[in-house]
Enzyme design. Structure first.
Site, mmCIF file in Angstrom:
data_model
loop_
_atom_site.group_PDB
_atom_site.id
_atom_site.type_symbol
_atom_site.label_atom_id
_atom_site.label_comp_id
_atom_site.label_asym_id
_atom_site.label_seq_id
_atom_site.Cartn_x
_atom_site.Cartn_y
_atom_site.Cartn_z
ATOM 1 N N ASP A 1 28.835 -6.248 -33.660
ATOM 2 C CA ASP A 1 29.410 -6.578 -32.282
ATOM 3 C C ASP A 1 30.741 -7.261 -32.330
ATOM 4 O O ASP A 1 30.792 -8.342 -33.041
ATOM 5 C CB ASP A 1 28.621 -7.326 -31.536
ATOM 6 C CG ASP A 1 28.693 -7.334 -29.837
ATOM 7 O OD1 ASP A 1 29.628 -6.415 -29.503
ATOM 8 O OD2 ASP A 1 28.297 -8.189 -29.323
ATOM 9 N N ASN B 1 27.119 3.132 -24.687
ATOM 10 C CA ASN B 1 28.446 3.208 -25.234
ATOM 11 C C ASN B 1 29.338 4.548 -24.695
ATOM 12 O O ASN B 1 30.409 4.514 -24.491
ATOM 13 C CB ASN B 1 28.687 3.159 -26.636
ATOM 14 C CG ASN B 1 28.370 1.883 -27.205
ATOM 15 O OD1 ASN B 1 28.068 1.633 -28.292
ATOM 16 N ND2 ASN B 1 28.400 0.718 -26.319
#
Length: 260
Positions: A38, A87
């Protein structure tokens, strides 16, 4: 920072890394490390002063480094959260860039001499029905070319959702019960684990998330029941070997009781 100061700093870090790595190798090394990678976009914006795609490129390079760190330390399995089903809701140009980057990475991986020399097997876990065909082709190519290896395992979670994985496992089990192939009273944890996207995969010993976020984000919810968690404030592209070694040290300092 002056060039001399920077040189001294690098030398000091290098010596400390080497010392720490030697100490860690004398103790329990996790067999399976899972990483939630991340912070690519924030790294690009805050550190590189560039667009998100540049951060994703740096993130790909970091994965290659971490793969080497794992092998050097004795970790046998690395699973990374590369792209979630959520996503897909990002901007179209970013999703397109990520899909192209993934396709390129998989083909490069499959044809990299170092991968075959070190006998690294690649497995992609996730909902392949949502993948563009060109990415699905790259996945098939990489998995087929490394299917005979077992020295090290790299698993990439792509188009992945932990809840979707559990739901798909339940559906598969239900179909077998309905057809008479499986007795409902015989269903146990092993049965459920055997119907996950990657049956037979050992559960992660250590789960590491970068960027300072303190959540699992729908990652391997079934498999992480007894995994040790470690959160780092460093964005993924800026993650250093020293940061990785500190995560392993934290793992070694814990007592794993598995609920007992």
């Amino acid at each position: 920072m002056s060039p001399i100061s920077n040189f001294i700093r690098k030398q000091t870090y290098g010596r400390y890394e080497n010392k720490l790595e030697k100490e860690l190798k004398r103790n329990r090394i996790p067999n399976h490390v899972a990483i939630i990678m991340d912070g690519n976009r924030r790294y690009a914006e805050e550190t590189m002063k560039a667009d998100a795609n540049q951060g994703h490129l740096k993130g790909k390079e970091k994965l290659e480094e971490v793969l080497e760190w794992c092998r050097d330390l004795g970790v046998k399995i690395l699973t990374v959260y590369a792209f979630s089903t959520e996503n897909f809701s990002r901007k179209e140009d970013e999703v397109s860039f990520l899909m192209n980057l993934l396709e390129k990475t998989l083909f490069e991986f499959a044809d990299d001499e170092r991968i075959h020399e070190k006998r690294i097997r690649l497995k992609v876990i996730g909902d392949m029905d949502t993948m563009p065909e060109k990415v699905a082709e790259a996945i098939r190519h990489a998995e087929e070319k490394t299917s005979g290896y077992s020295d090290f395992f790299l698993n990439m979670a792509v188009a992945y959702s932990g809840r979707q994985e559990i739901k798909d496992a339940v559906k598969s089990i239900a179909r077998k019960v309905r057809s008479g192939e499986l007795n409902i009273d015989d269903i146990d944890e092993t049965t459920v684990s055997g119907h996950m996207y990657s049956p037979g995969l050992l559960d992660p010993d250590l789960v590491l998330r970068t960027s300072g976020e303190l959540r699992l984000s729908n990652f391997m919810l079934w498999q992480l029941a007894y995994s040790e968690l470690y959160f780092s404030d460093i964005y993924w592209p800026g993650f250093r070997k020293l940061d990785f070694l500190r995560a392993i040290r934290s793992f070694q300092q814990r007592s794993r009781r598995f609920g007992q």
